[in-house]
Design an enzyme around this catalytic site. Sequence first.
Site, PDB file in Angstrom:
ATOM      1  N   HIS A  94      69.947 -19.357   1.136  1.00  0.00           N
ATOM      2  CA  HIS A  94      71.070 -18.519   0.587  1.00  0.00           C
ATOM      3  C   HIS A  94      69.991 -16.977   0.843  1.00  0.00           C
ATOM      4  CE1 HIS A  94      74.304 -15.109  -1.594  1.00  0.00           C
ATOM      5  NE2 HIS A  94      74.568 -16.054  -0.808  1.00  0.00           N
TER       6      HIS A  94
ATOM      7  N   THR B 120      85.308 -21.417   3.299  1.00  0.00           N
ATOM      8  CA  THR B 120      83.784 -20.626   4.171  1.00  0.00           C
ATOM      9  C   THR B 120      82.850 -21.734   3.718  1.00  0.00           C
ATOM     10  OG1 THR B 120      83.234 -19.180   2.006  1.00  0.00           O
ATOM     11  CG2 THR B 120      85.071 -18.103   3.752  1.00  0.00           C
TER      12      THR B 120
ATOM     13  N   HIS C  84      86.520 -13.582  -1.719  1.00  0.00           N
ATOM     14  CA  HIS C  84      86.601 -14.300  -0.426  1.00  0.00           C
ATOM     15  C   HIS C  84      88.698 -13.781  -0.779  1.00  0.00           C
ATOM     16  CE1 HIS C  84      83.000 -16.325   0.422  1.00  0.00           C
ATOM     17  NE2 HIS C  84      83.195 -14.649   0.188  1.00  0.00           N
TER      18      HIS C  84
END
Length: 437
Positions: A177, A78, A111
Amino acid sequence: MQGESWRGDFLQVNLAYGQRGLNVDLPEGTIIIEPKIQPALSGQVEAVARAIANPVGTEPVGELARGKTVCIVTSDLTRPVPNRPILEALLPALEEAGARRIKILIATGLHRPNTREEFCQMFGEDLVSKYEIINHRATSGEELTLVGTLSDGTPLWVNRHYLEAECKILTGFIEPHFFAGFSGGRKAILPGIVGEETIRRNHSAHHLNNPLATFGQLGGNPIHQQMLEGAQMVGVDFIINVATNRQHQITGVFAGELEAAHSRGVDFVRKNAMFPLDAPCDLVVTTNSGYPLDLNLYQAVKGLSAAAQVTKPGGTIILVAQCREGIGEGAFAELLKGSKSPQEILEQIATPGFYRADQWTAQILARILTQMRVYLYSEFIPNHEIAQCHLLPTDDPGATVAEIVGDKKMRIAVLPQGPMVIPYLTKEREQNETTGV
């Protein structure tokens, strides 16, 4: 400006979408918000090799790894990290130093594990065949070791493969972020290779409600501070972080001691990614920087959050994200679909004792949805599912913009690369600096 052209009264903008991009016509006068153009470094492998031979704040990586077992932590699919040139520079340096039993640990956080085919896509078949590559599993007790507790009592569970290595190396890239301030550095440890309980406490609703847990903010950010504390507790011998451009090519390499090298990289990215606006916008079009960052809606909330920084309360955001893997993490989708409204999501998360994996991203999405109207353009999520997630579907972003604007005068902006840029309102920034926020 990158990828924009004039067509009559319209500006055609190429949005980062999937692997091929998407052209959208926007009204003349639309504000283009994107990072400063950064050329790729010539000789990507050589640039990394020079950086690791001349690191910031520590010895060259070969000296640190000489004769030792090594664990290299890398990002998962990702993240558009240029893993190949990083490893093509790093691995020969380690082998020349006589490093033993080199393992590559994939920092998946919560994830899904990456497949062998994806490993080959990330690293190349030759490296996959030669080296042991391990997916971190945050919910696997057998692979986790309790290192201790952080200062607020959070238990620090860490992947045992990392802890068993004599030389510990982190790789990654630095970008803005939406709640950790910037990626890279300490983030490869927490949330990258820690247990679910540690991630849950770090990404808590309480932490996310802190106004300093946002884009570009490290000082006073409780999420960043706890990530850094966790990395310091488990130990990091060396990091290799890079900055990249729209083509995911390396524009800067920052190698060496954990804090010093990361800080230097953050300064580089901050100078190129900050974009001031003197007033908020009525309508903002955004992306999640294309593949692989826009694999699903869960990840694409980052691009939405970037746009929300400069959208008026009551304004509109159009998110353009391919989402070839759909909505994303199961618990995230269940929380969205199982709630009657965004406000109900926030109320559930605020309930003492409530917890769902990935609730942090649902919290940020719900907070935006209570303040703004949000459209989603995605080829892979059906319109009825988009509506179940409390967003409005659009089959044509340009037409939706034209319909919303009509004959009204509106302040419009577009973020072609989504969260690769940090738009901010200058007046709010001045107020924050005056009050010390």
